[in-house]
Design an enzyme around this catalytic site. Structure first.
Site, short mmCIF file in Angstrom:
data_model
loop_
_atom_site.label_atom_id
_atom_site.label_comp_id
_atom_site.label_asym_id
_atom_site.label_seq_id
_atom_site.Cartn_x
_atom_site.Cartn_y
_atom_site.Cartn_z
CB CYS A 36 45.80 45.88 42.92
SG CYS A 36 45.66 44.47 41.83
CB CYS A 38 48.62 44.38 40.61
SG CYS A 38 46.85 44.58 40.27
#
Ligand code: C8R
Length: 248
Positions: A82, A163
């Protein structure tokens, strides 16, 4: 006058389905690298190909929904880290190269992204074949076509599950490096999570002057979309291709 003319297969303004679509999907699925991050479970490529086909075959090519791709996504979902994601708009090749040299990933590094990359597909009600003559164009025919909805669904998932620092490669040779109507603009940027930092790179084509910059109005628009979502934003402009890729 040919039969296909009467059947209306040539009525759309976009490219027709790619020849050998099924064969290409099967081949790409079979050879998709089983790397550390691509744990797409034990994939059944026959089944994946069939799920892809049944998403759009025999259906109105202008009535695609996210639901149509649900089964395909369930079967073929793969995970990439991520915190290593690269987004782009109008810079597909450059972004891919950048990701490769930096050990980062684009949507094309996921199984589903790699299956569909560069292909075109649509069907026709009452027929079990792909329409190889034409498929709906986003602007001239309809927005809810199967190609567009496919990339929108995947892009949304890719962006919302990102992320850390997310990179986006934009074309600084364009008047508007950020385009609100692009998939990056309308799907990815508005779906980044609040904790994310977006790092934008404005790269201009070799031989072309930079036209947009981090302080231009298109990037200001991007900034405002992000600040509403509490996404931090960093921007670097005036980069040549070579500077960007780290070769001087
Ligand atoms: N993404 C979108 N579209 C993609 C794609 C992809 O990963 N991969 C391919 N081959 N395509 P654009 P954009 C095709 O206008 O609209 C994701 C589709 O046919 O230059 O801002 C990716 O994560 C699609 O219609 O860029 C990236 O960050 C065009 O290329 C954005 O969305 C879109 O090309 C890019 O979408």
């Amino acid at each position: 006058i040919h039969k296909w003319y009467h059947s209306g297969l040539n009525r759309w303004h976009g490219l027709g389905s790619t020849a050998d679509f099924q064969k290409i999907i099967q081949e790409r699925c079979d050879t998709y690298p089983q790397q550390i991050w691509s744990y797409s479970r034990s994939r059944n490529c026959q089944e994946i190909k069939q799920a892809f086909m049944s998403a759009f075959i025999s259906k109105d090519p202008c009535k695609a929904t996210k639901e149509d791709y649900r089964r395909l996504i369930d079967l073929a979902d793969s995970t990439v880290p991520c915190n290593k994601r690269v987004l782009w708009s109008k810079t597909k090749e450059l972004a891919g190269e950048y990701a490769k040299v930096r050990g980062l990933v684009t949507l094309e590094d996921t199984l589903l992204g790699s299956l569909a990359d560069g292909l075109s597909w649509c069907g026709e009600p009452g027929s079990s074949d792909l329409n190889t003559w034409s498929c709906p164009d986003w602007k001239k025919d309809c927005r809810t076509n199967y190609l567009t909805v496919f990339w929108e669904v995947l892009s949304e998932r890719f962006a919302e599950s990102a992320c850390g620092t997310v990179q986006v490669v934009l074309d600084g040779s364009l008047e508007n490096a950020f385009n609100e109507m692009s998939i990056f603009g309308r799907v990815e940027a508005p779906n980044l999570k609040p904790v994310v930092t977006l790092q934008a790179w404005l790269v201009h084509d070799p031989g072309k002057p930079p036209r947009d910059s981090c302080s231009g109005s298109s990037i200001m628009k991007l900034k405002s979309i992000l600040s509403e979502r509490n996404v931090r934003f960093i921007c670097r402009d005036n980069l040549s291709r070579d500077e960007f890729l780290g070769r001087f």
